[in-house]
Write a protein that holds these residues in place. Structure first.
Motif, PDB file in Angstrom:
ATOM      1  N   GLU A  24       4.943   5.584  -9.620  1.00 17.48           N
ATOM      2  CA  GLU A  24       6.343   5.385 -10.004  1.00 17.48           C
ATOM      3  C   GLU A  24       6.719   3.899  -9.954  1.00 17.48           C
ATOM      4  O   GLU A  24       7.350   3.373 -10.878  1.00 17.48           O
ATOM      5  CB  GLU A  24       7.239   6.190  -9.058  1.00 17.48           C
ATOM      6  CG  GLU A  24       8.714   6.129  -9.407  1.00 17.48           C
ATOM      7  CD  GLU A  24       9.563   6.954  -8.452  1.00 17.48           C
ATOM      8  OE1 GLU A  24      10.775   6.713  -8.397  1.00 17.48           O
ATOM      9  OE2 GLU A  24       9.013   7.826  -7.751  1.00 17.48           O
ATOM     10  N   ARG A  25       6.303   3.211  -8.879  1.00 19.04           N
ATOM     11  CA  ARG A  25       6.668   1.803  -8.693  1.00 19.04           C
ATOM     12  C   ARG A  25       6.035   0.902  -9.757  1.00 19.04           C
ATOM     13  O   ARG A  25       6.711   0.045 -10.348  1.00 19.04           O
ATOM     14  CB  ARG A  25       6.230   1.335  -7.294  1.00 19.04           C
ATOM     15  CG  ARG A  25       7.038   1.901  -6.130  1.00 19.04           C
ATOM     16  CD  ARG A  25       8.304   1.103  -5.857  1.00 19.04           C
ATOM     17  NE  ARG A  25       8.011  -0.273  -5.471  1.00 19.04           N
ATOM     18  CZ  ARG A  25       7.732  -0.666  -4.223  1.00 19.04           C
ATOM     19  NH1 ARG A  25       7.699   0.218  -3.238  1.00 19.04           N
ATOM     20  NH2 ARG A  25       7.521  -1.938  -3.967  1.00 19.04           N
ATOM     21  N   VAL A  26       4.727   1.082  -9.998  1.00 16.05           N
ATOM     22  CA  VAL A  26       4.078   0.172 -10.952  1.00 16.05           C
ATOM     23  C   VAL A  26       4.517   0.470 -12.377  1.00 16.05           C
ATOM     24  O   VAL A  26       4.634  -0.451 -13.196  1.00 16.05           O
ATOM     25  CB  VAL A  26       2.532   0.204 -10.821  1.00 16.05           C
ATOM     26  CG1 VAL A  26       2.095  -0.228  -9.429  1.00 16.05           C
ATOM     27  CG2 VAL A  26       1.936   1.553 -11.179  1.00 16.05           C
ATOM     28  N   VAL A  61       0.855  -1.189   0.000  1.00 16.51           N
ATOM     29  CA  VAL A  61       0.000   0.000   0.000  1.00 16.51           C
ATOM     30  C   VAL A  61       0.893   1.241   0.000  1.00 16.51           C
ATOM     31  O   VAL A  61       1.721   1.419   0.894  1.00 16.51           O
ATOM     32  CB  VAL A  61      -0.936   0.011   1.232  1.00 16.51           C
ATOM     33  CG1 VAL A  61      -1.864   1.222   1.186  1.00 16.51           C
ATOM     34  CG2 VAL A  61      -1.761  -1.280   1.278  1.00 16.51           C
ATOM     35  N   LEU A  62       0.718   2.102  -1.004  1.00 17.21           N
ATOM     36  CA  LEU A  62       1.644   3.208  -1.237  1.00 17.21           C
ATOM     37  C   LEU A  62       0.909   4.534  -1.440  1.00 17.21           C
ATOM     38  O   LEU A  62      -0.236   4.554  -1.877  1.00 17.21           O
ATOM     39  CB  LEU A  62       2.489   2.919  -2.483  1.00 17.21           C
ATOM     40  CG  LEU A  62       3.314   1.627  -2.471  1.00 17.21           C
ATOM     41  CD1 LEU A  62       3.784   1.298  -3.872  1.00 17.21           C
ATOM     42  CD2 LEU A  62       4.493   1.755  -1.522  1.00 17.21           C
ATOM     43  N   GLY A  86       2.437  16.679  -8.883  1.00 14.99           N
ATOM     44  CA  GLY A  86       2.254  15.362  -9.479  1.00 14.99           C
ATOM     45  C   GLY A  86       1.219  15.438 -10.588  1.00 14.99           C
ATOM     46  O   GLY A  86       0.250  16.189 -10.477  1.00 14.99           O
ATOM     47  N   TRP A  87       1.421  14.671 -11.652  1.00 11.97           N
ATOM     48  CA  TRP A  87       0.465  14.743 -12.768  1.00 11.97           C
ATOM     49  C   TRP A  87      -0.924  14.308 -12.317  1.00 11.97           C
ATOM     50  O   TRP A  87      -1.933  14.784 -12.839  1.00 11.97           O
ATOM     51  CB  TRP A  87       0.946  13.925 -13.957  1.00 11.97           C
ATOM     52  CG  TRP A  87       0.844  12.427 -13.784  1.00 11.97           C
ATOM     53  CD1 TRP A  87       1.831  11.583 -13.369  1.00 11.97           C
ATOM     54  CD2 TRP A  87      -0.296  11.614 -14.056  1.00 11.97           C
ATOM     55  NE1 TRP A  87       1.363  10.291 -13.343  1.00 11.97           N
ATOM     56  CE2 TRP A  87       0.060  10.277 -13.756  1.00 11.97           C
ATOM     57  CE3 TRP A  87      -1.595  11.869 -14.503  1.00 11.97           C
ATOM     58  CZ2 TRP A  87      -0.818   9.206 -13.901  1.00 11.97           C
ATOM     59  CZ3 TRP A  87      -2.475  10.802 -14.637  1.00 11.97           C
ATOM     60  CH2 TRP A  87      -2.085   9.486 -14.342  1.00 11.97           C
ATOM     61  N   VAL A 136      -1.225  -7.879  -9.227  1.00 18.06           N
ATOM     62  CA  VAL A 136      -2.355  -6.974  -9.421  1.00 18.06           C
ATOM     63  C   VAL A 136      -1.852  -5.554  -9.188  1.00 18.06           C
ATOM     64  O   VAL A 136      -1.168  -5.294  -8.194  1.00 18.06           O
ATOM     65  CB  VAL A 136      -3.520  -7.285  -8.462  1.00 18.06           C
ATOM     66  CG1 VAL A 136      -4.630  -6.254  -8.600  1.00 18.06           C
ATOM     67  CG2 VAL A 136      -4.063  -8.692  -8.711  1.00 18.06           C
ATOM     68  N   MET A 137      -2.185  -4.652 -10.097  1.00 15.28           N
ATOM     69  CA  MET A 137      -1.788  -3.251  -9.960  1.00 15.28           C
ATOM     70  C   MET A 137      -3.018  -2.366  -9.923  1.00 15.28           C
ATOM     71  O   MET A 137      -3.960  -2.567 -10.697  1.00 15.28           O
ATOM     72  CB  MET A 137      -0.916  -2.822 -11.151  1.00 15.28           C
ATOM     73  CG  MET A 137       0.434  -3.479 -11.237  1.00 15.28           C
ATOM     74  SD  MET A 137       1.297  -2.935 -12.745  1.00 15.28           S
ATOM     75  CE  MET A 137       2.967  -3.494 -12.390  1.00 15.28           C
ATOM     76  N   THR A 138      -3.000  -1.385  -9.040  1.00 14.75           N
ATOM     77  CA  THR A 138      -4.040  -0.365  -9.042  1.00 14.75           C
ATOM     78  C   THR A 138      -3.607   0.725 -10.027  1.00 14.75           C
ATOM     79  O   THR A 138      -2.621   1.420  -9.799  1.00 14.75           O
ATOM     80  CB  THR A 138      -4.241   0.212  -7.636  1.00 14.75           C
ATOM     81  OG1 THR A 138      -4.558  -0.855  -6.742  1.00 14.75           O
ATOM     82  CG2 THR A 138      -5.388   1.212  -7.620  1.00 14.75           C
ATOM     83  N   ILE A 139      -4.335   0.818 -11.124  1.00  4.05           N
ATOM     84  CA  ILE A 139      -4.008   1.758 -12.190  1.00  4.05           C
ATOM     85  C   ILE A 139      -5.276   2.511 -12.584  1.00  4.05           C
ATOM     86  O   ILE A 139      -6.354   2.237 -12.052  1.00  4.05           O
ATOM     87  CB  ILE A 139      -3.401   1.034 -13.413  1.00  4.05           C
ATOM     88  CG1 ILE A 139      -4.319  -0.112 -13.871  1.00  4.05           C
ATOM     89  CG2 ILE A 139      -2.009   0.514 -13.084  1.00  4.05           C
ATOM     90  CD1 ILE A 139      -3.808  -0.877 -15.072  1.00  4.05           C
ATOM     91  N   GLY A 140      -5.160   3.462 -13.487  1.00  2.39           N
ATOM     92  CA  GLY A 140      -6.312   4.297 -13.799  1.00  2.39           C
ATOM     93  C   GLY A 140      -6.608   4.394 -15.277  1.00  2.39           C
ATOM     94  O   GLY A 140      -6.033   3.679 -16.111  1.00  2.39           O
TER      95      GLY A 140
END
Length: 437
Positions: A66-68, A58-59, A187-188, A81-85
């Motif tokens: 940055e990590r993913v 959890v970040l 941050g973007w 599993v990645m939390t992405i948008g």
């Protein structure tokens, strides 16, 4: 006794075999409230799937991105599993970096129930590469009691002139209350998510039709000057350190009269167990300056599987569970209807229980359905995306510009210089990437 010892040894061996048979699925997610609930409730998934063990990373939002990004681009295989948008998913899906998720969804998942703008935002060429955990647009949160005390009334469709007037009327620093809270953390996906909508509604755009950067245009100058002046006069101290979570905490503890941000925060702020101002919070559309185009964003935090994962089957099982109708019911039962993940399923908005518990439901749905990533600005543009530009280079460029805007916010440099520097960065980036000659 020997027989008993043999039995105990056999049981121990069996337990060890079961433990070894467990597949460990590593999940990277953001430290937002809805994901914290997901992590807590995931024990129910593990009960139903004893062969799967979930490991959580959890970040903070900028760190997560940055990590993913690093992991998937290098095929590092660190996460299953990645939390992405809605920004990353179509780009990465098209590159072949993500596992396609719509080919073997069970009928009970009911993918047609997922709101169309959210579904399309997580697709590339008609193929779905992530399943939405929650969706959001943006709108205005405000305090009814502070507005009443100041003798002002929020209109049905506020303008930014209204916002400036209300911020002045409700600002009371001596009492620890500030007229407006807005994102300032660089941050973007942090300060620029909000700032981009501000620029859009002031009539600005990132690029013209030929990809020439427009960051030193009059519209950008007007929008950023307005933002910096508003925050300097009526914002909290240290605003350049405040992202979504920090501002949400400020509003929930009674420090903000207004906040323009993600609709997803409505459930938290309307929950008396989480928010000191739950009985006084009210909601209005995102403000408009010159044009309604791009005044409110469209986003989904979603769950995807990198192509480098060695546990695709197990990762799919978890994602389908966490984004299902049944999960919505589980959250409603454990944490109340105001806490269910919003913005993804029509069935949630059709639920009488949700409508009764969530006074913000209709406005949220209306904002999500009205947001138009294909026409984010009043002027023509070659890109899609409201609070971002859907090209790979934007992740780095957006953050660089966000740092310049934050610098102007704290007074390290004037707005003119911040935008001049941003324009130069953008031109250099677009030239290197081959958009410009």
């Amino acid at each position: 006794m020997p027989a008993l010892r043999l039995l105990l040894a056999a049981l121990a061996s069996l337990a060890a075999t079961v433990a070894l048979a467990q597949t460990r699925v590593t999940i990277a997610t953001v430290n937002n409230g809805d994901m914290i609930i997901m992590q807590r409730l995931s024990k129910e998934f593990e009960k139903a799937h004893p062969d799967i063990k979930l490991d959580w990373v959890v970040l903070e939002e900028n760190v997560l991105r940055e990590r993913v990004t690093t992991d998937i681009a290098t095929r590092g295989g660190q996460f299953d599993v990645m939390t992405i948008g809605t920004y990353e998913t179509p780009i990465w899906g098209k590159k072949g970096w993500l596992v396609r998720l719509d080919e073997d969804l069970p009928p009970a998942y009911d993918v047609a129930d997922v709101l169309k703008p959210i579904r399309e935002g997580l697709s590339s060429e008609g193929k779905l590469y992530a399943l939405p955990f929650y969706g959001e647009s943006s709108f205005t949160f405000y305090r009814k009691d502070l507005f009443q005390k100041a003798g002002v009334t929020m209109p049905e469709k506020p303008t930014y002139d209204d916002i400036a007037k209300f911020a002045k009327a409700t600002n009371d620093p001596k009492a620890g209350v500030y007229g407006i809270c807005l994102r300032g953390k660089p941050g973007w996906g942090e300060n620029m998510a909000y700032v981009d909508t501000l620029v859009n509604t002031f009539g600005g755009r990132w690029f013209d039709e030929k990809w020439k950067p427009q960051l030193d245009s009059p519209e950008w100058h007007q929008a950023i000057t307005f933002y910096v002046d508003l925050m300097k006069k009526y914002g909290p101290p240290g605003a350049s350190s405040n992202g979504h979570n920090e501002n949400r905490a400020l509003f929930a503890t009674g420090k903000c009269a207004m906040w323009i941000d993600a609709t997803v925060a409505a459930g938290y702020l309307a929950n008396p167990s989480e928010s000191k101002v739950a009985s006084q919070v009210a909601f209005a559309p995102a403000p408009i300056a010159k044009t309604p185009n791009g005044a409110q964003w469209l986003w989904a935090w979603a769950l995807g599987i990198p192509a480098s994962s060695k546990h695709v089957k197990e990762a799919k099982a978890f994602i389908q569970w966490a984004t299902s109708k049944e999960y919505v019911q589980l959250v409603a039962k454990s944490d109340g209807w105001t806490a269910v993940p919003p913005g993804t399923r029509q069935s949630t908005y059709d639920s009488p229980e949700y409508k009764k518990a969530a006074p913000f439901a209709d406005l949220t749905l209306k904002a999500i359905l009205a947001a138009d990533p294909a026409h984010p600005t009043a002027q023509p543009v070659p890109y899609t995306g409201v609070q971002y530009v859907a090209i790979p280079e934007f992740q780095s460029l957006g953050t660089q510009v966000g740092q310049q805007i934050a610098s102007a916010l704290v007074g390290k440099e004037p707005v003119d210089q911040a935008l001049k520097s941003s324009q130069m960065m953008a031109e250099r980036t677009m030239r290197r990437a081959g958009y410009l000659k």
